[in-house]
Motif scaffolding. Structure first.
Motif, short mmCIF file in Angstrom:
data_model
loop_
_atom_site.label_atom_id
_atom_site.label_comp_id
_atom_site.label_asym_id
_atom_site.label_seq_id
_atom_site.Cartn_x
_atom_site.Cartn_y
_atom_site.Cartn_z
N VAL A 238 0.84 -1.21 0.00
CA VAL A 238 0.00 0.00 0.00
C VAL A 238 0.87 1.25 0.00
O VAL A 238 2.04 1.20 0.38
CB VAL A 238 -0.94 0.07 1.25
CG1 VAL A 238 -1.89 -1.11 1.31
CG2 VAL A 238 -0.15 0.19 2.55
N LEU B 172 -1.15 6.51 3.79
CA LEU B 172 -1.58 7.90 3.89
C LEU B 172 -0.80 8.53 5.04
O LEU B 172 -0.63 7.90 6.09
CB LEU B 172 -3.08 7.99 4.17
CG LEU B 172 -4.01 7.39 3.11
CD1 LEU B 172 -5.46 7.51 3.55
CD2 LEU B 172 -3.82 8.08 1.77
N ALA C 251 -5.13 13.76 2.05
CA ALA C 251 -6.29 12.93 1.71
C ALA C 251 -7.38 13.87 1.22
O ALA C 251 -7.41 15.05 1.60
CB ALA C 251 -6.78 12.16 2.94
N ASP D 218 -12.08 10.95 1.17
CA ASP D 218 -11.25 9.95 1.87
C ASP D 218 -11.39 10.13 3.38
O ASP D 218 -11.45 9.15 4.13
CB ASP D 218 -9.76 10.13 1.54
CG ASP D 218 -9.42 9.76 0.12
OD1 ASP D 218 -10.20 9.03 -0.51
OD2 ASP D 218 -8.36 10.23 -0.36
N ARG E 96 -3.45 3.21 0.50
CA ARG E 96 -4.09 2.90 -0.79
C ARG E 96 -3.42 1.67 -1.37
O ARG E 96 -2.18 1.63 -1.47
CB ARG E 96 -3.88 4.04 -1.79
CG ARG E 96 -4.65 5.26 -1.51
CD ARG E 96 -4.33 6.35 -2.55
NE ARG E 96 -4.69 7.63 -1.98
CZ ARG E 96 -5.94 8.04 -1.85
NH1 ARG E 96 -6.93 7.29 -2.29
NH2 ARG E 96 -6.21 9.20 -1.29
N PRO F 275 -5.32 1.98 -6.41
CA PRO F 275 -5.26 3.13 -5.48
C PRO F 275 -6.62 3.71 -5.10
O PRO F 275 -6.68 4.54 -4.20
CB PRO F 275 -4.43 4.16 -6.26
CG PRO F 275 -3.71 3.38 -7.32
CD PRO F 275 -4.59 2.22 -7.68
N SER F 276 -7.70 3.25 -5.76
CA SER F 276 -9.02 3.77 -5.35
C SER F 276 -9.48 3.08 -4.06
O SER F 276 -10.44 3.52 -3.43
CB SER F 276 -10.04 3.56 -6.46
OG SER F 276 -10.33 2.18 -6.60
N ILE G 152 -8.90 2.08 -0.19
CA ILE G 152 -8.14 2.40 1.03
C ILE G 152 -8.39 1.30 2.05
O ILE G 152 -9.55 0.93 2.31
CB ILE G 152 -8.57 3.77 1.59
CG1 ILE G 152 -8.14 4.89 0.62
CG2 ILE G 152 -7.98 4.02 2.97
CD1 ILE G 152 -8.53 6.28 1.06
#
Ligand code: TMP
Ligand code: ASP
Length: 237
Positions: free
Chosen positions: A81, A84, A140, A144, A179, A184-185, A187
């Motif tokens: 991932v 974030l 973010a 998000d 992500r 990446p869409s 989380i």
């Protein structure tokens, strides 16, 4: 071999699968942004065991996470991932930096959980930030952030109920999200869930069963982590 990433308590290594990594739990403990340091023989093993059981439980409850499988005592395979750079903290009871910031006494039970965000930056000491900072720093999107807050509160409900069954009060905890590299869409919950990043108090005695034992020099740090693992195992049957 060099790790792809080395943090204060974990290392990340490449695997043969381009979509996964090996996450290694180290024995190092740090506090106060790395100022206080010590190594505990059993820490990597205990945190991996606790975190793995909790991640499996959360996945079963429908929380999407980075967890793939336990490899051995101190290693798990996780989905790759992009983390974030926002840490999400949920508080049920006043403790730690909340008390320092507000002067409120430790132990005050909140009427509703508090969700707060901090900027994941060792250099700056993970400062507290808010929704507007997160938007302007492009950490973010506002959408998000709604997702992070909702997920964190859902995890809080699940973990609070679970730890209560273990005879432990979930005072507060920190979550990280990432992500998926493959999409990446999406989380997912990432990092670890262990007594390093959760405050847990014994429901009967009020005794601290988490990293505050190390932060405050209370002794028996690994004994407390071992006790938490024992109770988690017993509760899960
Ligand atoms: P705090 O009261 O020091 O802000 O910590 C709140 C919760 O977040 C506590 O359970 C410990 C956890 N935490 C981390 O996991 N990593 C950190 O770097 C910090 C500051 C706190
Ligand atoms: N994990 C942070 C540090 O190393 C802070 C803490 O947990 O107290 O320094």
């Amino acid at each position: 071999m060099t790790p792809l990433y080395e943090g204060k308590s974990k290392r990340l290594w490449a695997t043969e699968n381009p979509d996964t990594l090996r996450m290694e739990f180290k024995n190092d403990a740090t506090a106060f942004n790395g100022e206080k340091k010590e190594s505990f023989d059993k820490k990597g093993r205990l945190n991996n065991a606790i975190s793995t059981l909790i991640y499996v439980m959360l996945e079963k409850e429908g929380i999407p996470t980075h967890f793939v499988r336990e490899i051995d005592e101190t290693n798990v395979e996780v989905k790759k991932v992009d983390i974030l750079m926002v840490e999400v903290i949920v508080r049920n009871v006043a403790a730690g930096s909340f008390c320092k910031r507000t002067g409120m006494a430790e132990g005050h039970v909140f009427s509703q959980p508090i969700v707060e965000f901090s900027y994941k930056s060792d250099e700056l000491g993970d400062p507290l930030i808010n929704d507007d900072y997160i938007r302007e720093m492009h950490l973010a999107t506002p959408e998000d952030l709604v997702h992070l807050r909702t997920s964190a509160l859902k995890v809080n409900d699940l973990l609070s109920a679970f730890f209560a069954k273990c005879g432990l009060k979930l005072v507060d905890f920190k979550l990280e999200f990432g992500r998926l590299a493959s999409d990446p869409s999406v989380i997912v919950l990432a990092d670890e869930i262990s007594p390093d990043g959760c405050r847990l108090w014994d429901l009967k005695t009020g005794e601290k069963m988490d990293k505050d034992r190390f932060r405050r020099n209370l002794g028996n740090v690994m004994e407390a982590y071992e006790e938490v693992l024992g109770r988690v195992k017993e509760t899960l049957g």
